[in-house]
Scaffold this active site. Structure first.
Site, PDB file in Angstrom:
ATOM      1  N   GLY A  26       0.803  -1.208   0.000  1.00 52.59           N
ATOM      2  CA  GLY A  26       0.000   0.000   0.000  1.00 52.59           C
ATOM      3  C   GLY A  26       0.840   1.263   0.000  1.00 52.59           C
ATOM      4  O   GLY A  26       2.074   1.223  -0.036  1.00 52.59           O
ATOM      5  N   PHE A  27       0.160   2.392   0.054  1.00 45.23           N
ATOM      6  CA  PHE A  27       0.807   3.699   0.002  1.00 45.23           C
ATOM      7  C   PHE A  27       1.863   3.847   1.090  1.00 45.23           C
ATOM      8  O   PHE A  27       3.064   4.006   0.816  1.00 45.23           O
ATOM      9  CB  PHE A  27      -0.280   4.770   0.116  1.00 45.23           C
ATOM     10  CG  PHE A  27       0.210   6.167   0.394  1.00 45.23           C
ATOM     11  CD1 PHE A  27       1.306   6.689  -0.270  1.00 45.23           C
ATOM     12  CD2 PHE A  27      -0.456   6.964   1.315  1.00 45.23           C
ATOM     13  CE1 PHE A  27       1.753   7.981  -0.014  1.00 45.23           C
ATOM     14  CE2 PHE A  27      -0.031   8.251   1.573  1.00 45.23           C
ATOM     15  CZ  PHE A  27       1.077   8.756   0.917  1.00 45.23           C
ATOM     16  N   VAL A  78      -5.202 -10.490   6.833  1.00 48.05           N
ATOM     17  CA  VAL A  78      -4.936 -10.433   8.274  1.00 48.05           C
ATOM     18  C   VAL A  78      -6.027 -11.113   9.085  1.00 48.05           C
ATOM     19  O   VAL A  78      -5.882 -11.279  10.303  1.00 48.05           O
ATOM     20  CB  VAL A  78      -4.751  -8.980   8.765  1.00 48.05           C
ATOM     21  CG1 VAL A  78      -3.467  -8.387   8.226  1.00 48.05           C
ATOM     22  CG2 VAL A  78      -5.944  -8.115   8.406  1.00 48.05           C
ATOM     23  N   ALA A 108      -1.971  -2.541   7.373  1.00 50.39           N
ATOM     24  CA  ALA A 108      -3.148  -2.957   6.613  1.00 50.39           C
ATOM     25  C   ALA A 108      -4.418  -2.426   7.265  1.00 50.39           C
ATOM     26  O   ALA A 108      -4.626  -2.574   8.472  1.00 50.39           O
ATOM     27  CB  ALA A 108      -3.206  -4.485   6.535  1.00 50.39           C
ATOM     28  N   TYR A 134     -14.894   4.857  10.407  1.00 45.01           N
ATOM     29  CA  TYR A 134     -13.450   4.612  10.290  1.00 45.01           C
ATOM     30  C   TYR A 134     -12.725   5.016  11.570  1.00 45.01           C
ATOM     31  O   TYR A 134     -11.891   4.258  12.090  1.00 45.01           O
ATOM     32  CB  TYR A 134     -12.902   5.392   9.093  1.00 45.01           C
ATOM     33  CG  TYR A 134     -11.391   5.393   9.009  1.00 45.01           C
ATOM     34  CD1 TYR A 134     -10.680   4.217   8.798  1.00 45.01           C
ATOM     35  CD2 TYR A 134     -10.675   6.588   9.141  1.00 45.01           C
ATOM     36  CE1 TYR A 134      -9.297   4.223   8.713  1.00 45.01           C
ATOM     37  CE2 TYR A 134      -9.288   6.592   9.058  1.00 45.01           C
ATOM     38  CZ  TYR A 134      -8.608   5.415   8.852  1.00 45.01           C
ATOM     39  OH  TYR A 134      -7.244   5.425   8.788  1.00 45.01           O
ATOM     40  N   ARG A 171      -5.071  21.508   8.911  1.00 43.13           N
ATOM     41  CA  ARG A 171      -4.581  20.143   8.991  1.00 43.13           C
ATOM     42  C   ARG A 171      -3.062  20.166   9.136  1.00 43.13           C
ATOM     43  O   ARG A 171      -2.415  21.183   8.932  1.00 43.13           O
ATOM     44  CB  ARG A 171      -4.965  19.346   7.731  1.00 43.13           C
ATOM     45  CG  ARG A 171      -6.460  19.162   7.497  1.00 43.13           C
ATOM     46  CD  ARG A 171      -7.089  18.256   8.529  1.00 43.13           C
ATOM     47  NE  ARG A 171      -8.485  17.939   8.222  1.00 43.13           N
ATOM     48  CZ  ARG A 171      -9.518  18.645   8.653  1.00 43.13           C
ATOM     49  NH1 ARG A 171      -9.329  19.731   9.388  1.00 43.13           N
ATOM     50  NH2 ARG A 171     -10.754  18.281   8.354  1.00 43.13           N
TER      51      ARG A 171
END
Length: 334
Positions: free
Chosen positions: A10-11, A40, A60, A163, A231
């Site tokens: 991933g990133f 996982v 992950a 999330y 941010r």
């Protein structure tokens, strides 16, 4: 050190793999993008992957806002069930060091001060206010304007979407695992990570990726609200370096979870980021739309002093330098 990196393709995970290798460690990749069996949530696959491993960098996750509940079960399955299965497998394999990809979303809104009431915690913003373009949270005691500041790790958790809730649950699971096994667990609470290999414009991409994808199409970045939301944009190589620092440090205690904000320490508005990226790319100037996403917070910026002091980490990539690089960098598929 032999280190299992979940989400290694991933990133952020791919940069963690590179940073580990550069520091003389042996990364072991584990990612369903490269091997469909590398889930996982699969105890047998994890048991094989953990053989001979000294530590785990758990990157992950299913990422994104998760503002509705249509995807709630999938978020919980991938993030929380996945973490629980991983930790159980680590306990069985006697792997006793974990670095978790945490997130600043566990805080909800950032730190605010009222002239009359000091530090306060505003509640979620009302739809009526957002519809009317009133984006700034007000003092819950007197309704006065608030001054945003840097949020520290001791701030109360206040997750405001699915999330965010799963990211906080991951920390609780890691803390319980550390207490039960006497192991060491570190949660790096990433702020707004950007840089090469970000996923292109998908429902789960970060705001930097949305802007970069628009510029690649020759379109103006669309900035929500009034563009003044603050941010902390931190470069992915600095985040990868923080993972290495957390693995190598003897400072985090055994039997507990240690949380560290992982940000640049330089707050910028979303509008400033869009403008810097557009200028570096040579594309259209950003357009401020006044739109909003329910579940987004207004201001959230990091106090990363604990990470600097305790683990000796320093961000190396400045905002302007990072935006120039990101403007030229390629994006990857979802």
């Amino acid at each position: 050190m032999r280190v299992l990196v979940t989400g290694s393709a991933g990133f952020i995970g791919s940069h963690v793999v590179e940073a580990l290798r550069e520091h003389g460690h042996e990364p072991v990749g584990y990612d369903v993008r490269e091997d469909p069996r590398a889930d996982v949530r699969d105890p047998a696959a994890l048991a094989r992957a953990l053989a001979g491993v000294d530590a785990v960098c758990h990157q992950a996750a299913m990422v994104g806002l998760g503002s509705g509940f249509a995807d709630a079960a999938e978020y919980v399955s991938r993030n929380d069930l996945g973490t629980a299965v991983l930790l159980a497998a680590m306990a069985g394999a006697d792997v006793r060091r974990l670095v978790l990809a945490g997130s600043m979303v566990v805080y909800g809104e950032g730190r605010y001060a009222c002239p009359a009431h000091g530090v306060v915690r505003p509640g979620p913003r009302a739809v009526a206010d957002l519809d009317a373009g009133r984006f700034e949270p007000l003092c819950p005691e007197c309704g006065a304007d608030l001054s945003p500041g840097l949020v520290g790790e001791d701030a109360p958790a206040d997750p405001r979407n699915v999330y965010a809730t799963t990211k906080l649950a991951q920390e609780h699971l890691a803390a319980a695992w550390a207490r039960t096994t006497g192991a060491t667990a570190v949660s790096l609470r990433y702020h707004n990570v950007y840089g090469p290999r970000m996923p292109r414009d998908t429902p789960y991409a970060g705001v930097a990726s949305f802007f970069r994808s628009a510029l690649a199409r020759g379109e103006a970045p669309r900035v929500f609200e009034d563009g003044r939301q603050r941010r902390d944009f931190v470069h992915v190589r600095d985040v990868a370096a923080a993972n290495v620092a957390a693995l190598e440090s003897a400072r985090p205690p055994q039997g507990a979870l240690s949380a560290y904000n992982t940000g640049s320490g330089e707050p910028h508005t979303v509008g400033e980021m869009a403008t810097a990226l557009a200028a570096a790319h040579g594309g259209p100037e950003p357009v401020v739309t006044g739109e909003y996403r329910l579940g987004d917070v207004r201001h959230i910026t990091a106090d990363s002093a604990r990470l600097r002091t305790e683990l000796g980490w320093r961000p190396r990539v400045g905002f302007q330098e990072g935006m120039r690089e990101f403007a030229r960098a390629g994006l990857r598929g979802a």
